[in-house]
Design a protein around this motif. Structure first.
Motif, short mmCIF file in Angstrom:
data_model
loop_
_atom_site.label_atom_id
_atom_site.label_comp_id
_atom_site.label_asym_id
_atom_site.label_seq_id
_atom_site.Cartn_x
_atom_site.Cartn_y
_atom_site.Cartn_z
N ALA A 393 28.82 18.68 25.88
CA ALA A 393 29.39 19.93 26.36
C ALA A 393 29.88 19.84 27.79
CB ALA A 393 28.37 21.06 26.23
N ALA A 394 29.80 18.65 28.40
CA ALA A 394 30.25 18.49 29.78
C ALA A 394 31.76 18.68 29.85
CB ALA A 394 29.87 17.11 30.29
N ILE A 395 32.19 19.47 30.82
CA ILE A 395 33.63 19.68 31.01
C ILE A 395 34.14 18.96 32.24
CG2 ILE A 395 33.64 21.90 29.81
CD1 ILE A 395 33.58 23.27 32.53
N ALA A 396 33.23 18.41 33.05
CA ALA A 396 33.62 17.62 34.22
C ALA A 396 32.59 16.51 34.40
CB ALA A 396 33.70 18.49 35.47
N GLU A 397 33.01 15.39 34.94
CA GLU A 397 32.11 14.25 35.12
C GLU A 397 31.38 14.38 36.46
OE1 GLU A 397 34.48 10.76 34.58
OE2 GLU A 397 34.48 10.94 32.40
N SER A 398 30.54 15.39 36.54
CA SER A 398 29.75 15.63 37.76
C SER A 398 28.46 14.81 37.70
CB SER A 398 29.41 17.11 37.89
OG SER A 398 28.49 17.31 38.93
N TRP A 399 28.12 14.16 38.83
CA TRP A 399 26.90 13.36 38.86
C TRP A 399 25.64 14.22 38.86
CZ3 TRP A 399 26.16 8.20 38.28
CH2 TRP A 399 27.33 7.44 38.18
N ARG A 400 25.80 15.53 38.92
CA ARG A 400 24.62 16.39 38.74
C ARG A 400 24.18 16.41 37.27
NH1 ARG A 400 25.89 22.15 40.41
NH2 ARG A 400 27.88 21.65 39.40
N PHE A 401 25.10 16.03 36.36
CA PHE A 401 24.81 16.10 34.92
C PHE A 401 24.82 14.68 34.33
CE2 PHE A 401 27.32 20.03 35.92
CZ PHE A 401 26.22 20.87 36.01
N ARG A 402 23.70 13.99 34.54
CA ARG A 402 23.59 12.60 34.08
C ARG A 402 22.73 12.53 32.81
NH1 ARG A 402 21.78 9.65 39.52
NH2 ARG A 402 20.71 11.64 39.80
N TYR A 403 23.26 11.83 31.82
CA TYR A 403 22.58 11.68 30.54
C TYR A 403 21.71 10.43 30.57
CZ TYR A 403 25.61 15.33 28.63
OH TYR A 403 26.25 16.52 28.37
N ILE A 404 20.45 10.60 30.12
CA ILE A 404 19.47 9.52 30.20
C ILE A 404 18.73 9.41 28.87
CG2 ILE A 404 17.42 8.66 31.44
CD1 ILE A 404 18.24 10.48 33.77
N GLY A 405 18.33 8.18 28.50
CA GLY A 405 17.49 7.97 27.33
C GLY A 405 18.23 7.34 26.16
N THR A 406 17.53 7.27 25.02
CA THR A 406 18.06 6.59 23.84
C THR A 406 17.92 7.48 22.61
OG1 THR A 406 17.44 4.43 24.73
CG2 THR A 406 17.86 4.56 22.37
N LEU A 407 19.02 7.56 21.86
CA LEU A 407 19.04 8.30 20.59
C LEU A 407 19.35 7.31 19.48
CD1 LEU A 407 19.17 10.98 18.91
CD2 LEU A 407 21.63 10.99 19.42
N VAL A 408 18.50 7.32 18.44
CA VAL A 408 18.75 6.47 17.27
C VAL A 408 19.00 7.40 16.07
CG1 VAL A 408 17.87 4.69 15.73
CG2 VAL A 408 17.24 4.67 18.15
N MET A 409 20.20 7.31 15.50
CA MET A 409 20.56 8.14 14.34
C MET A 409 20.44 7.28 13.09
SD MET A 409 23.78 10.20 16.03
CE MET A 409 24.58 8.69 16.57
N HIS A 410 19.45 7.61 12.26
CA HIS A 410 19.19 6.81 11.06
C HIS A 410 20.12 7.17 9.92
CE1 HIS A 410 15.59 5.62 13.21
NE2 HIS A 410 15.22 6.89 13.29
N LYS A 411 20.41 8.46 9.78
CA LYS A 411 21.29 8.88 8.68
C LYS A 411 21.91 10.23 9.01
CE LYS A 411 21.50 9.49 3.66
NZ LYS A 411 20.76 9.45 2.37
N LEU A 412 23.21 10.32 8.73
CA LEU A 412 23.94 11.58 8.86
C LEU A 412 24.63 11.83 7.52
CD1 LEU A 412 24.90 13.92 10.74
CD2 LEU A 412 26.92 12.51 11.21
N SER A 413 24.33 12.92 6.87
CA SER A 413 24.85 13.14 5.53
C SER A 413 25.33 14.57 5.37
CB SER A 413 23.80 12.82 4.47
OG SER A 413 22.65 13.65 4.65
N ILE A 414 26.23 14.76 4.39
CA ILE A 414 26.71 16.10 4.00
C ILE A 414 26.53 16.22 2.49
CG2 ILE A 414 28.73 17.58 3.76
CD1 ILE A 414 29.82 16.42 6.35
N GLU A 415 25.94 17.31 2.07
CA GLU A 415 25.78 17.58 0.64
C GLU A 415 26.39 18.93 0.32
OE1 GLU A 415 21.77 18.58 -0.76
OE2 GLU A 415 21.11 18.40 1.35
N ARG A 416 26.96 19.03 -0.87
CA ARG A 416 27.57 20.29 -1.30
C ARG A 416 26.49 21.17 -1.91
NH1 ARG A 416 33.58 21.00 -3.76
NH2 ARG A 416 33.59 23.27 -3.77
N LEU A 417 26.51 22.46 -1.56
CA LEU A 417 25.55 23.42 -2.07
C LEU A 417 26.10 24.14 -3.29
CD1 LEU A 417 24.40 24.96 1.35
CD2 LEU A 417 23.34 23.07 0.09
N ALA A 418 25.20 24.50 -4.16
CA ALA A 418 25.62 25.25 -5.35
C ALA A 418 26.13 26.61 -4.94
CB ALA A 418 24.44 25.39 -6.32
N SER A 419 27.21 27.01 -5.54
CA SER A 419 27.81 28.32 -5.20
C SER A 419 27.08 29.44 -5.89
CB SER A 419 29.29 28.31 -5.56
OG SER A 419 29.46 28.00 -6.94
#
Length: 419
Positions: A393-419
């Motif tokens: 959501a950063a709209i400017a590359e300000s050094w006040r807003f530094r991203y730190i750490g590690t994210l591991v995404m094992h699975k990203l999926s989309i399923e259709r729901l019954a209507s």
């Protein structure tokens, strides 16, 4: 016994020798200077050496190509024929004379001269270009393609001079087959052809057909070719054609990765195709893909490591095609010391007026195999295709807003729901 020459005669002989030597030096210097000047200033070069054929060819060619002044065709013809009397084996002279006679309306004689030039040098550039044009005009498209192949193997920078004739060639069955055969044999102009075809909707359809015909051939479609044509369809908003080409291009192994999200477990390295994962060029993070066999502790997926710097715009994205209906998007992820000064989120945005239709945030902190999900729907209009993005959501590359750490995404999926 011979009498010794007088001092006067000795001086005279020395003078004659000196003048002859000096004359040879002048001639040699003039020829050398003429060679040096023949490309940039052919008129000066010819003044220094009237027998410099390279300079003569350059000067007449320049005159013929001058769009501001009409050339004196009769004078140029006389000069070229005069040079031919001293050099009967120079293919360029036959080609020049042929071009002059072509402009004078003597087409039959001109093409005879072009043929003679080709006999002396099959890669003589101007004779080849005229021969290709004539083959296209007369419908001898197999010959046209064969000569295009000769031209571009010797002069690869000349593709633009023949590209205008390609639609005519490819619209014919014989021409299309000749082009397909040539690129199957890895013609060096194959890449230039696809770049040219991608510029128009009609060209994209021909490129698509060529790629489909290359599947299973000894020279199958290259990933870059598929990517360019798919991207071309997307830029023309021809979404169905783009997605269909992607599906047809998949190998048997790749088809196993199919679904609403392609390669939902982030295991094989992405191909870069629009309907596969595309990794953004970000200096503030690193993204790596690993299968379960090579990953640490057997946890496969995509690892995003933030480098303690600002992060703006998308890090990872993929085009998807969801028909109208109700869906659930789910992420299974782990994190270590994740600090997010602005939101980090997955979004689904329509390539149409409907805009964003789903978003969910990734939480901060440390967690293991946490499941995140969100229901959403695709409406019947305004959403012909979608783009799935991991973004900040950063709209400017300000050094006040530094991203730190590690994210591991094992699975990203989309399923259709019954209507």
């Amino acid at each position: 016994m011979m009498e010794q020459a007088s001092p006067l005669m000795q001086n005279l002989r020395r003078s004659v020798v000196w003048f002859v030597a000096f004359g040879l030096v002048l001639v040699t210097s003039s020829i050398g200077l003429s060679r040096f000047l023949e490309t940039e200033t052919p008129a000066v070069s010819l003044a220094l050496d009237p027998f410099n054929v390279d300079a003569l060819v350059a000067e007449i060619t320049r005159d013929l190509n001058d769009t501001n002044n009409a050339p004196d065709l009769d004078a140029s013809l006389a000069r070229a024929r005069g040079a031919l009397a001293f050099d009967l084996a120079d293919a360029r002279l036959y080609s020049l004379i042929g071009e002059i006679e072509y402009r004078q309306g003597e087409e039959d004689e001109a093409y005879q001269l072009f043929d003679q030039a080709r006999k002396l040098s099959k890669t003589e550039i101007h004779a080849l270009q005229r021969s290709i044009s004539r083959a296209v005009e007369t419908g001898d498209l197999s010959r046209a393609v064969a000569e295009i192949d000769i031209l571009l193997r010797r002069w690869p920078d000349q593709f633009s001079t023949i590209s205008e004739g390609m639609p005519t060639i490819l619209s014919s069955r014989d021409g299309y087959q000749a082009v397909l055969t040539a690129i199957t044999k890895e013609a060096p102009w194959r890449g230039s052809l696809f770049v040219a075809l991608n510029k128009t909707p009609q060209g994209l359809d021909v490129a698509n057909r060529l790629l489909l015909d290359l599947i299973g051939s000894p020279a199958p479609p290259k990933s870059s070719e598929l990517t360019d044509v798919i991207a071309g369809y997307l830029s023309q908003k021809q979404y169905e054609q783009a997605y269909r080409l992607f599906l047809f291009s998949l190998t048997d192994e790749e088809r196993k990765l199919g679904g609403y999200i392609f390669n939902s477990t982030f295991e094989p390295e992405p191909s870069g195709k629009p309907f596969d994962w595309q990794v953004g060029n970000q200096s503030g993070l690193e993204i790596t893909f690993a299968d379960s066999q090579n990953a640490v502790e057997g946890e496969g997926g995509a690892t995003v490591r933030f480098l303690n710097t600002p992060v703006k715009n998308a890090a990872l994205q993929q085009y998807i095609e969801l028909p109208p209906g109700s869906y659930k998007i789910s992420l299974i992820a782990s994190a270590r010391n994740l600090k997010l000064p602005k939101d980090l989120f997955w979004s689904i945005k329509c390539l149409g007026p409907a805009g964003e239709i789903a978003r969910f945030n990734v939480p901060e902190g440390t967690f293991n195999r946490q499941k995140l999900s969100r229901d959403f729907s695709v409406g019947p209009t305004g959403c012909p295709m979608q783009v799935l993005k991991l973004d900040t959501a950063a709209i400017a590359e300000s050094w006040r807003f530094r991203y730190i750490g590690t994210l591991v995404m094992h699975k990203l999926s989309i399923e259709r729901l019954a209507s």
